[in-house]
Scaffold this motif. Structure first.
Motif, mmCIF file in Angstrom:
data_model
loop_
_atom_site.group_PDB
_atom_site.id
_atom_site.type_symbol
_atom_site.label_atom_id
_atom_site.label_comp_id
_atom_site.label_asym_id
_atom_site.label_seq_id
_atom_site.Cartn_x
_atom_site.Cartn_y
_atom_site.Cartn_z
ATOM 1 N N VAL A 1 -51.230 15.177 -59.231
ATOM 2 C CA VAL A 1 -51.219 15.224 -60.817
ATOM 3 C C VAL A 1 -51.082 16.342 -61.096
ATOM 4 O O VAL A 1 -50.095 15.629 -62.594
ATOM 5 N N ALA A 2 -51.060 17.420 -60.921
ATOM 6 C CA ALA A 2 -49.851 18.452 -62.215
ATOM 7 C C ALA A 2 -48.610 18.232 -61.413
ATOM 8 O O ALA A 2 -47.997 18.134 -62.755
ATOM 9 N N ALA A 3 -48.102 17.159 -60.405
ATOM 10 C CA ALA A 3 -46.610 17.327 -60.575
ATOM 11 C C ALA A 3 -46.297 16.462 -61.354
ATOM 12 O O ALA A 3 -45.480 16.359 -61.997
ATOM 13 N N ASP A 4 -47.512 15.045 -61.673
ATOM 14 C CA ASP A 4 -47.114 13.723 -62.561
ATOM 15 C C ASP A 4 -46.421 14.418 -64.203
ATOM 16 O O ASP A 4 -45.900 14.502 -64.635
ATOM 17 N N PHE A 5 -47.257 15.582 -64.432
ATOM 18 C CA PHE A 5 -47.013 16.669 -66.105
ATOM 19 C C PHE A 5 -46.199 17.372 -65.326
ATOM 20 O O PHE A 5 -45.305 17.188 -66.390
ATOM 21 N N LEU A 6 -46.357 18.329 -64.475
ATOM 22 C CA LEU A 6 -44.666 18.855 -64.336
ATOM 23 C C LEU A 6 -43.525 18.115 -64.512
ATOM 24 O O LEU A 6 -42.872 18.585 -65.554
ATOM 25 N N ASP A 7 -43.553 17.136 -63.604
ATOM 26 C CA ASP A 7 -42.247 16.060 -63.377
ATOM 27 C C ASP A 7 -42.216 15.877 -64.912
ATOM 28 O O ASP A 7 -40.666 15.648 -65.098
ATOM 29 N N ALA A 8 -43.113 15.297 -65.615
ATOM 30 C CA ALA A 8 -42.462 14.534 -67.189
ATOM 31 C C ALA A 8 -42.431 16.088 -68.461
ATOM 32 O O ALA A 8 -41.742 15.442 -69.453
ATOM 33 N N GLY A 9 -43.340 17.168 -67.776
ATOM 34 C CA GLY A 9 -42.822 18.288 -69.098
ATOM 35 C C GLY A 9 -43.623 18.247 -69.392
ATOM 36 O O GLY A 9 -43.895 19.009 -70.328
ATOM 37 N N GLU B 1 -59.741 13.795 -63.754
ATOM 38 C CA GLU B 1 -61.567 13.989 -64.103
ATOM 39 C C GLU B 1 -61.347 15.751 -64.126
ATOM 40 O O GLU B 1 -62.200 16.451 -64.896
ATOM 41 N N ARG B 2 -61.263 15.757 -63.096
ATOM 42 C CA ARG B 2 -61.642 17.112 -62.140
ATOM 43 C C ARG B 2 -60.543 18.058 -63.217
ATOM 44 O O ARG B 2 -61.581 19.015 -63.220
ATOM 45 N N LEU B 3 -59.982 18.804 -62.755
ATOM 46 C CA LEU B 3 -58.710 18.721 -63.909
ATOM 47 C C LEU B 3 -58.939 19.201 -65.347
ATOM 48 O O LEU B 3 -59.107 20.120 -66.115
ATOM 49 N N LYS B 4 -59.382 18.013 -65.788
ATOM 50 C CA LYS B 4 -59.558 17.759 -67.535
ATOM 51 C C LYS B 4 -61.321 18.834 -67.282
ATOM 52 O O LYS B 4 -61.147 19.305 -68.421
ATOM 53 N N GLY B 5 -61.809 18.475 -66.660
ATOM 54 C CA GLY B 5 -63.791 19.131 -66.537
ATOM 55 C C GLY B 5 -63.153 20.936 -66.559
ATOM 56 O O GLY B 5 -63.853 21.656 -66.585
ATOM 57 N N ALA B 6 -62.174 21.617 -65.894
ATOM 58 C CA ALA B 6 -61.614 22.521 -65.497
ATOM 59 C C ALA B 6 -60.344 23.194 -67.027
ATOM 60 O O ALA B 6 -60.079 24.200 -66.800
ATOM 61 N N ASP B 7 -60.192 22.179 -67.842
ATOM 62 C CA ASP B 7 -59.058 22.441 -68.477
ATOM 63 C C ASP B 7 -58.401 22.867 -68.085
ATOM 64 O O ASP B 7 -57.175 23.632 -69.007
ATOM 65 N N ARG C 1 -53.652 27.792 -67.003
ATOM 66 C CA ARG C 1 -55.156 27.718 -65.608
ATOM 67 C C ARG C 1 -54.325 27.180 -64.598
ATOM 68 O O ARG C 1 -55.526 27.204 -63.340
ATOM 69 N N TRP C 2 -53.326 26.316 -64.607
ATOM 70 C CA TRP C 2 -53.063 25.277 -63.247
ATOM 71 C C TRP C 2 -52.951 26.569 -62.477
ATOM 72 O O TRP C 2 -53.947 26.595 -60.883
ATOM 73 N N ASN C 3 -52.394 27.994 -62.554
ATOM 74 C CA ASN C 3 -51.456 28.650 -61.214
ATOM 75 C C ASN C 3 -52.614 29.722 -60.646
ATOM 76 O O ASN C 3 -53.305 30.025 -59.304
ATOM 77 N N GLY C 4 -53.700 29.821 -62.335
ATOM 78 C CA GLY C 4 -54.987 30.496 -61.942
ATOM 79 C C GLY C 4 -55.682 29.678 -61.113
ATOM 80 O O GLY C 4 -56.581 30.303 -59.829
ATOM 81 N N ARG C 5 -56.185 28.734 -61.291
ATOM 82 C CA ARG C 5 -56.637 27.512 -59.778
ATOM 83 C C ARG C 5 -56.468 27.760 -58.796
ATOM 84 O O ARG C 5 -56.747 27.792 -57.632
ATOM 85 N N ARG C 6 -54.694 27.385 -59.010
ATOM 86 C CA ARG C 6 -54.126 27.091 -57.366
ATOM 87 C C ARG C 6 -54.561 28.717 -56.748
ATOM 88 O O ARG C 6 -54.828 29.327 -55.156
ATOM 89 N N SER C 7 -54.182 29.989 -57.388
ATOM 90 C CA SER C 7 -54.991 31.219 -56.835
ATOM 91 C C SER C 7 -56.021 31.302 -56.633
ATOM 92 O O SER C 7 -55.993 31.832 -55.059
ATOM 93 N N ASP C 8 -57.216 31.076 -57.178
ATOM 94 C CA ASP C 8 -58.813 31.508 -56.907
ATOM 95 C C ASP C 8 -58.841 30.383 -55.812
ATOM 96 O O ASP C 8 -59.803 30.726 -54.572
ATOM 97 N N ARG C 9 -58.282 29.063 -55.821
ATOM 98 C CA ARG C 9 -58.468 28.795 -54.416
ATOM 99 C C ARG C 9 -57.999 28.607 -52.896
ATOM 100 O O ARG C 9 -58.413 29.115 -51.674
ATOM 101 N N ARG C 10 -56.005 29.151 -53.056
ATOM 102 C CA ARG C 10 -55.894 30.517 -51.852
ATOM 103 C C ARG C 10 -56.799 31.700 -51.593
ATOM 104 O O ARG C 10 -56.996 32.276 -50.941
ATOM 105 N N THR C 11 -57.172 32.409 -52.555
ATOM 106 C CA THR C 11 -57.942 33.355 -52.348
ATOM 107 C C THR C 11 -59.223 33.021 -51.579
ATOM 108 O O THR C 11 -60.119 33.861 -50.648
ATOM 109 N N ARG C 12 -59.805 32.003 -52.299
ATOM 110 C CA ARG C 12 -61.212 31.476 -51.343
ATOM 111 C C ARG C 12 -60.978 31.407 -49.159
ATOM 112 O O ARG C 12 -61.839 31.447 -48.739
ATOM 113 N N VAL C 13 -59.999 30.120 -49.537
ATOM 114 C CA VAL C 13 -59.415 30.181 -48.070
ATOM 115 C C VAL C 13 -59.544 31.766 -47.548
ATOM 116 O O VAL C 13 -59.851 31.586 -46.111
#
Length: 95
Positions: free
Chosen positions: A14-22, A44-50, A66-78
């Protein structure tokens, strides 16, 4: 048996769709209608996370910070989970 991380993959698509569309600012917002059920849930999850923000007129854009922060948080948890599993395994092996 390896488990495919469906949620993160769907969110990345989903994020790639937005990034590809600019669509990374309110001025560049796009109408978005995911077709796959996993993409709809990720949307829906990404909308809920702003991570996905609206212009108020039915168009959406990706907040890159926020997208980069979400990805970073996920990596930290892993990484922390992997360390905990490794520590538990080492403790069990030493007993």
């Amino acid at each position: 048996m390896a488990v495919v991380p469906v949620r993160p993959l769907a969110e990345r698509r989903v994020a790639a769709d937005f990034l590809d569309a600019g669509a990374v600012s309110m001025a560049d917002a796009i109408a978005y209608a995911p077709t796959r059920p996993s993409s709809r849930r990720a949307f829906e999850r990404l909308k809920g996370a702003d991570v996905l923000r609206t212009d108020g007129q039915g168009k959406w854009w990706l907040d890159e910070e926020r997208w980069n922060g979400r990805r970073s948080d996920r990596r930290t948890r892993v990484v922390l989970t992997m360390l905990a599993v490794a520590a538990a395994g080492a403790f069990a092996a030493l007993r």
